[in-house]
Scaffold this motif. Structure first.
Motif, PDB file in Angstrom:
ATOM      1  N   GLU A   4      19.045  40.271  27.237  1.00 36.37           N
ATOM      2  CA  GLU A   4      20.347  40.895  27.004  1.00 36.37           C
ATOM      3  C   GLU A   4      21.127  40.139  25.937  1.00 36.37           C
ATOM      4  O   GLU A   4      21.765  40.746  25.077  1.00 36.37           O
ATOM      5  CB  GLU A   4      21.144  40.979  28.315  1.00 36.37           C
ATOM      6  N   THR A   5      21.046  38.819  26.000  1.00 41.50           N
ATOM      7  CA  THR A   5      21.710  38.023  24.968  1.00 41.50           C
ATOM      8  C   THR A   5      21.143  38.354  23.586  1.00 41.50           C
ATOM      9  O   THR A   5      21.875  38.400  22.601  1.00 41.50           O
ATOM     10  CB  THR A   5      21.522  36.514  25.244  1.00 41.50           C
ATOM     11  N   ILE A  62      17.291  34.579  19.761  1.00 44.43           N
ATOM     12  CA  ILE A  62      18.659  34.164  20.091  1.00 44.43           C
ATOM     13  C   ILE A  62      19.069  32.989  19.205  1.00 44.43           C
ATOM     14  O   ILE A  62      20.172  32.958  18.666  1.00 44.43           O
ATOM     15  CB  ILE A  62      18.758  33.772  21.577  1.00 44.43           C
ATOM     16  N   HIS A 122      22.244  32.413  16.489  1.00 47.28           N
ATOM     17  CA  HIS A 122      23.259  31.372  16.675  1.00 47.28           C
ATOM     18  C   HIS A 122      23.241  30.318  15.577  1.00 47.28           C
ATOM     19  O   HIS A 122      24.156  29.507  15.501  1.00 47.28           O
ATOM     20  CB  HIS A 122      23.066  30.673  18.026  1.00 47.28           C
ATOM     21  N   THR A 173      22.125  29.737  30.236  1.00 41.73           N
ATOM     22  CA  THR A 173      22.006  31.181  30.164  1.00 41.73           C
ATOM     23  C   THR A 173      22.159  31.732  31.567  1.00 41.73           C
ATOM     24  O   THR A 173      21.603  31.158  32.513  1.00 41.73           O
ATOM     25  CB  THR A 173      20.613  31.546  29.603  1.00 41.73           C
ATOM     26  N   SER A 186      29.207  34.711  28.418  1.00 41.01           N
ATOM     27  CA  SER A 186      29.733  35.838  27.636  1.00 41.01           C
ATOM     28  C   SER A 186      30.689  36.692  28.466  1.00 41.01           C
ATOM     29  O   SER A 186      31.663  37.225  27.936  1.00 41.01           O
ATOM     30  CB  SER A 186      28.599  36.672  27.032  1.00 41.01           C
ATOM     31  N   THR A 234      29.791  36.093  18.115  1.00 42.97           N
ATOM     32  CA  THR A 234      29.978  35.249  19.294  1.00 42.97           C
ATOM     33  C   THR A 234      31.280  34.454  19.227  1.00 42.97           C
ATOM     34  O   THR A 234      31.556  33.643  20.083  1.00 42.97           O
ATOM     35  CB  THR A 234      28.794  34.268  19.466  1.00 42.97           C
ATOM     36  N   ASP A 280      31.009  31.558  22.054  1.00 43.97           N
ATOM     37  CA  ASP A 280      29.912  31.497  23.012  1.00 43.97           C
ATOM     38  C   ASP A 280      28.767  30.765  22.320  1.00 43.97           C
ATOM     39  O   ASP A 280      28.260  31.230  21.311  1.00 43.97           O
ATOM     40  CB  ASP A 280      29.510  32.934  23.374  1.00 43.97           C
TER      41      ASP A 280
END
Ligand code: GDP
Length: 363
Positions: A19-20, A94, A98, A198, A203, A227, A243
């Protein structure tokens, strides 16, 4: 805790990771067997079952929690008829979202290439058809962001050359990084980083706090980094809330460096909101691990606010235990809204105030 419980937890974490990474998780499947099936890892019966789940849900990707051999991944793709990726590919995805600094980007690309190299021949056509970006390109589906799609053009030698170059670059960044830390600029707008595992609810909390406060619209800002949000303290001071990349249980060791460099954004913040899942079976180990790594990336001296999230799931006895662990922690629930105002007040107290100059005091 049993192996079955551990597998279940790991699967939940994988869902949170997916989902992230931007995916919508439709269904899950667990299987127990003494040994992986050499052909399809999960065995032909389970593979058929998976194929039905895929057909029923309309899923376009299957994410395996274990590392599949290239041949197993291909065989499984042939049965389920959609792309099959593994946990490491999701995590890399991910990280690439980031990574903001040049060093972070270089570390993540290096990890992506290390991951890609032994799988070069294993990447199926479905992958290259879907993607079609350049190296490090964005825009393809989960797990294909990054260099994966260019495997046809890049032979091993060129990948190795690129990796050597990245390693050199990374080595050259190290002194600059130390210097930057030593005289860290005061931010014009104070920044608050949300760190933690996580699935701790980082979030959800980001959304809660920015919804409760005034979300300061800034289109440019929003497109630069999804984020990061701008918001305000109750007394009207602006700050950013971001985040950060989540901690992962059993992080594959080849991803450790990429993880750290991606997490370095916390070393640049004024305040760290350290979110712990209060309902987790072992919050104290998670707390200690996060603190260790925060120290290692050079963020040891930054003000930390420990937040026990998911307070709606714990009873008074458990609260007492957690309170003993971190006496000044804030209990919140991103779900019910409990404690959010207290957290916002704590953030307001912690962020630096603008310097008051003498001419303000002496008219
Ligand atoms: P992140 O990975 O740390 O960003 O965590 P998420 O914000 O994605 O939350 C992970 C899961 O925990 C989601 O299923 C959330 O709905 C759930 N969650 C988050 N906060 C709470 C909370 O306060 N209470 C409960 N019961 N669930 C929560």
């Amino acid at each position: 805790h049993s192996d079955a419980q551990e597998a279940e937890n790991s699967l939940h974490e994988l869902a949170a990771l997916a989902e992230t990474a931007g995916a919508e998780v439709l269904d899950g499947m667990l299987q127990r067997r003494p040994n992986p099936d050499p052909a399809t890892y999960i065995g032909s019966g389970k593979a058929q079952e998976l194929r039905e789940i895929v057909a029923e849900t309309g899923a376009d990707t299957v994410v395996a929690d274990s590392e599949l051999a290239p041949s197993q991944r291909r065989a499984l793709e042939d049965v389920v008829k959609v792309k099959v990726i593994d946990r490491t590919a999701v995590i890399l995805d991910i990280f690439s979202q980031h990574a903001t600094s040049r060093e972070g980007k270089a570390q993540v690309e290096l990890a992506q290439l290390e991951y890609l190299l032994p799988r070069l021949r294993g990447w199926g056509e479905s992958m290259s058809r879907q993607a079609g970006g350049q190296v490090g390109g964005q825009g393809a589906g989960m797990g294909s962001r990054g260099p994966g799609e260019t495997k046809i053009e890049l032979d091993r030698r060129r990948i190795n050359t690129r990796m050597a170059k990245l390693r050199k670059q990374i080595a050259s960044f190290a002194p600059a990084r130390a210097a930057k830390r030593a005289n860290r600029d005061r931010h014009e707008v104070p920044s608050v980083a949300i760190a933690g595992y996580t699935n701790a609810g980082k979030s959800s909390l980001l959304n809660r706090v920015t919804k409760a406060g005034v979300l300061v619209e800034n289109a440019l800002f929003a497109t630069l980094d999804p984020t990061v949000r701008r918001t305000e303290t109750p007394d009207g001071r602006l700050y950013t809330l971001s985040d950060t990349v989540g901690f992962v249980r059993n992080l594959p060791h080849q991803l450790v460096e990429a993880f750290r460099s991606t997490l370095e954004e916390v070393a640049d913040s004024d305040v760290i909101v350290h979110v712990v899942d209060a309902s987790h079976e072992d919050p104290s180990t998670q707390l200690a691990t996060v603190r260790d790594v925060i120290g290692e990336v050079g963020a040891r001296d930054i003000t930390e606010i420990v937040v026990f999230n998911k307070a709606d799931l714990v009873d008074d006895d458990e609260r007492l235990l957690l309170r003993g662990l971190v006496p000044n922690a804030v209990f919140v629930s991103a779900r019910t809204g409990e404690g959010i105002e207290t957290l916002m007040d704590r953030i307001a107290d912690a962020i630096p105030r603008p310097d008051v100059t003498l001419d303000l005091l002496i008219p």
